[in-house]
Design an enzyme around this catalytic site. Structure first.
Site, PDB file in Angstrom:
ATOM      1  N   CYS A  74       0.790  -1.236   0.000  1.00 11.59           N
ATOM      2  CA  CYS A  74       0.000   0.000   0.000  1.00 11.59           C
ATOM      3  C   CYS A  74       0.824   1.290   0.000  1.00 11.59           C
ATOM      4  CB  CYS A  74      -0.924   0.054   1.216  1.00 11.59           C
ATOM      5  SG  CYS A  74      -1.977  -1.371   1.408  1.00 11.59           S
ATOM      6  N   HIS A 119      -1.723   7.420   3.687  1.00 12.23           N
ATOM      7  CA  HIS A 119      -0.678   6.401   3.741  1.00 12.23           C
ATOM      8  C   HIS A 119       0.704   6.872   3.297  1.00 12.23           C
ATOM      9  CE1 HIS A 119      -0.078   2.432   5.062  1.00 12.23           C
ATOM     10  NE2 HIS A 119      -1.206   1.922   4.657  1.00 12.23           N
TER      11      HIS A 119
END
Lengths: 522, 522
Positions: free
Chosen positions: A75, A143
């Site tokens: 991710c 993120h």
């Protein structure tokens, strides 16, 4: 010669005309980025239950890219690469603590202890677009660093609704704080507190909120002179899975499928919103996913279709992404592009389509997909598969060479963590790090997309192809300037104890700073 | 009650009206049956190189059936079941020589030594249709018995162009005769003699001939009062693979892909031919394949997409078929049917659509897909997976229970014959015959189409579902009347030494009759 020149001019003219004909100045951009969704999760890419009618319609109206990749099988690095247009090895989203480690825990283990984040020196897509007058909004997962200096609003976004980390939890707010959800620069609550996820039933209204937020943003922007960039990064298909009550139990695939169905519906509604607001012909939309499906999640995870293994690995299942471009009136309906594409290309493509300039003071890995979108042309380019600080594999044309292979350690594997469940290829899906650089494992992923049948080094095909691939590898390595690794250091004090705006809820007391070298399991 | 009745009548009326509105009497039927083509070989079912534009278009104009199966994981029994509407265990296409043997060699070993064939007592689809005035033509592979008494023209077909067996060879015409190609009741030459297949280059004009034959037949039938049934059973994707020169080297998938591309093109031309001749709205077309892709063919074989193993096995990869129905004006475009379907259903469906009667003196396994086609309804039905004389598995709803498991013997496996290359599921893809009837292996093929994650017998789900499945199994076994096994006896004298019409070429001298019990390796 004159004829050639004329042809060139004509083609060039056509291209310009096609854009000029439908785009009034700068087009809007929408990235619909899924989380751990696999290539095989969409009907149009072969999911047997065919539960994504809206995405299948998007594909029928747009262009699919079956040869499209994330820049990393994980991710954070994948998302950092998407927004910077550069490989994680350049933008810093990797670790040097141990060789070829992903630099991110697979399990629910302290995802918020990383001290690093996107360096200020990276020029992100929203920063470039902002300078050109775009209004940028992130909905969903960031993120790229959860500490305030790394937040989206510090890196080009004007608006944000979503979280800096994964929605793991519930935590106790003593040993580990729950992850905050932000509304712009300040937190609007925390997962499992203000933002509920029922881990027993899988119910949560988050996707519904993300959809609503997108619809409101599009509506608000229409009529304004400024173009917009919407980065919609929903995370319902990342563990722990969730869906809203309307979708629970609706899929033949269990909760994972329910989440997919809600995301599919939401994509359909966002496209409809663009149509309803009359901006569909002026908006370039890309749908994709950040990495392969998490096959280690077993029946609770997605599908990578015919591809080998999944998330965390540099096999095709880890990085081949279900990708659809949609731009009514410009991109012809029902097209297939065999351009080898990367999420990093969105950086370059969008900047070019907006009429901006790609930074020239650094290597940018993304290439422009403009010609692919407009004229279905294909540009040769190598593709590099990294894991942490190691170049594991490279694709050139339809050949893929593995310089290194491994899935995870035998210790982890024996403990039940399996990145390739039911898929074992001898000498390929190894549980120790195999250095094959002297004689890379070669596959033809056109006739063998599942990377099952090695082309033996004794064959003419191998001898012909391998030097051409190694030339690309050497070229790449020669020019490589690694960024400062951001995933080396951990510290429990940097967890989300007291995010900006916590006063309106509760601010937690964390420990004193105590940085240490992170230990990454695979 | 009155309301219910009214609703029923209305629905019934609608159905009739829909057919009556577009079909002038009896519709034509076309079955496009591929040979060893896999679920994952079509773009619309997820093939990553997306090389089947014509089939993808057929799907967009028609209805796909992602839950559609062959009656057997092997060519001959599958085809016998298709034309008889009955499981091989009933129509005789199985062996009792050894337990759960497929009754057909995998390799190029004497495919023409079988003495058996389709029994006269079976009432084949073309026989029923012929009585109703249809003109029936088979183009391509027959495979229901190569001895003259079993030939298509003895079992309801009016015309035939193709071969009774697989196109293996070249043989020496001394020890083994080359397989004949028939034009109606007489041979028109032999493979590798009059009908060339260049095994070095893969070049052959057979698919081109089969296409031309179909186009001529359609053209000839138009204007005639009699409806037609065309069974187009091309075999270019069966080993040895071939394609005509125009298609050689055109695929990203090697020779297998070239063959697929030519078949895809041919399907497109056949549909176009129906349109050009104005009979498309009056013709029901089904595209499917006889069994899963031959994964043991390695890079020279097809893909079963996300499904486990392939041809020869009763895992999903062995029997799930890429199926498309096409009937412009009647079947709505772009539909997905989740009807659990079987090739045997074409028997029942076509007879019903033609207004005929299904034989009532015997069990017919096919069900009618008429409502599925017209109204996208779904009828519950169990699905039985046989291997030879053994019921290996059963599907009920989205659950599949394996009563027996095995792939092939460890001896064969060690010799390099692998039906599940790169796919090993412990306790599932076993190399000995495992009797699990006391505690079947249960899978949910909705959330786990790859049969990777067993539902443990200790779980509530297992305890709830398994009795319902066993009820279906017991019901099935109770009523089962096995047919006389046709694949038990072999004899070298029955090979294609002197087929009818051989005088025009050369008639070969075979050995004297010497029947013996066939030995089937798996």
């Amino acid at each position: 010669m004159a004829a050639c020149l004329k042809l060139f001019i004509t083609l060039y003219y056509c291209t310009c005309f096609m854009i000029a004909g439908v785009v009034d100045g700068k087009p809007n951009f929408v990235i619909l980025l899924m989380d751990d969704m696999g290539w095989g999760d969409l009907g149009v890419f072969g999911e047997p239950n065919k539960e994504t009618p809206y995405l299948d319609k998007m594909a029928a109206e747009g262009m699919i890219f079956p040869d499209f990749y994330s820049a990393n099988p994980l991710c954070s690095p994948s998302r950092a690469a998407l927004l910077s247009g550069r490989l994680p090895i350049r933008n810093g989203f990797y670790t040097t603590n141990a060789h070829a480690r992903n630099g991110k825990a697979v399990l629910n283990l302290y995802p918020q202890i990383i001290t690093g984040g996107i360096p200020d020196s990276e020029i992100l897509l929203p920063e470039v677009l902002k300078k050109m007058g775009y209004r940028n909004k992130l909905i969903g997962k960031w993120h790229l660093g959860h500490r305030p200096q790394y937040h989206p609003l510090k890196h080009g976004f004007d608006e944000w609704f979503g979280a800096p980390n994964c929605h793991f939890g519930p935590y106790d707010d003593i040993d580990t704080p729950n992850i905050p959800v932000y509304k712009d620069a300040e937190m609007a609550g925390r997962y499992y507190e203000e933002f509920a996820i029922d881990k027993k039933t899988g119910e949560s209204n988050l996707t519904k909120m993300y959809l609503n937020e997108a619809q409101q943003f599009i509506k608000k922007q229409v009529g304004k002179k400024e173009p917009f960039f919407l980065y919609w990064a929903a995370d319902a298909t990342h563990d722990p899975l969730y869906a809203s009550s309307n979708f629970l139990g609706m899929s033949k695939r269990g909760l994972y499928g329910d989440a997919v169905k809600e995301l599919d519906y939401s994509v359909g509604q966002i496209l409809q919103s663009l149509k309803d607001n009359g901006v569909d012909k002026n908006t370039v939309v890309f749908f994709s996913s950040d990495n392969g499906a998490a096959t280690y999640a077993k029946t609770g995870g997605g599908s990578n279709g015919p591809f080998l293994c999944g998330k965390q690995t540099t096999f095709e299942g880890g990085m081949r992404e279900p990708t659809i471009a949609w731009w009514p009136g410009v991109v012809q309906p029902g097209k297939v592009s065999h351009q080898v594409g990367s999420l990093m290309d969105l950086y370059t493509t969008f900047i070019e389509l907006a009429g901006g300039n790609i930074p020239t003071d650094r290597e940018v890995d993304g290439i422009s997909l403009k010609d692919a979108l407009l004229n279905n042309t294909v540009t040769d380019r190598p593709l590099f598969y990294y894991r942490g600080n190691e170049l594991m594999a490279v694709r050139v044309g339809l050949y893929k060479a593995h310089l290194w292979t491994w899935t995870n350690s035998i210790k982890e594997f024996n403990a039940g963590i399996d990145f390739c469940p039911g898929e074992e290829i001898e000498g390929v899906t190894t549980h120790e790090q195999m250095n094959n650089t002297n004689q890379p494992l070669l596959f033809h992923i056109g006739r063998d997309p599942g990377e099952k049948y090695m082309i033996r080094p004794s064959l003419e095909e191998y001898k012909k192809v391998m030097p051409l691939i190694m030339e690309q590898v050497n070229q790449h390595k020669k020019n490589l300037v690694p960024g400062k690794p951001q995933l080396n250091m951990c510290d429990r004090s940097v967890m989300n104890w007291s995010p900006p705006g916590c006063e309106k809820f509760k601010c937690l007391q964390g420990p004193s700073p105590a940085p240490y070298k992170c230990s990454w399991p695979h």
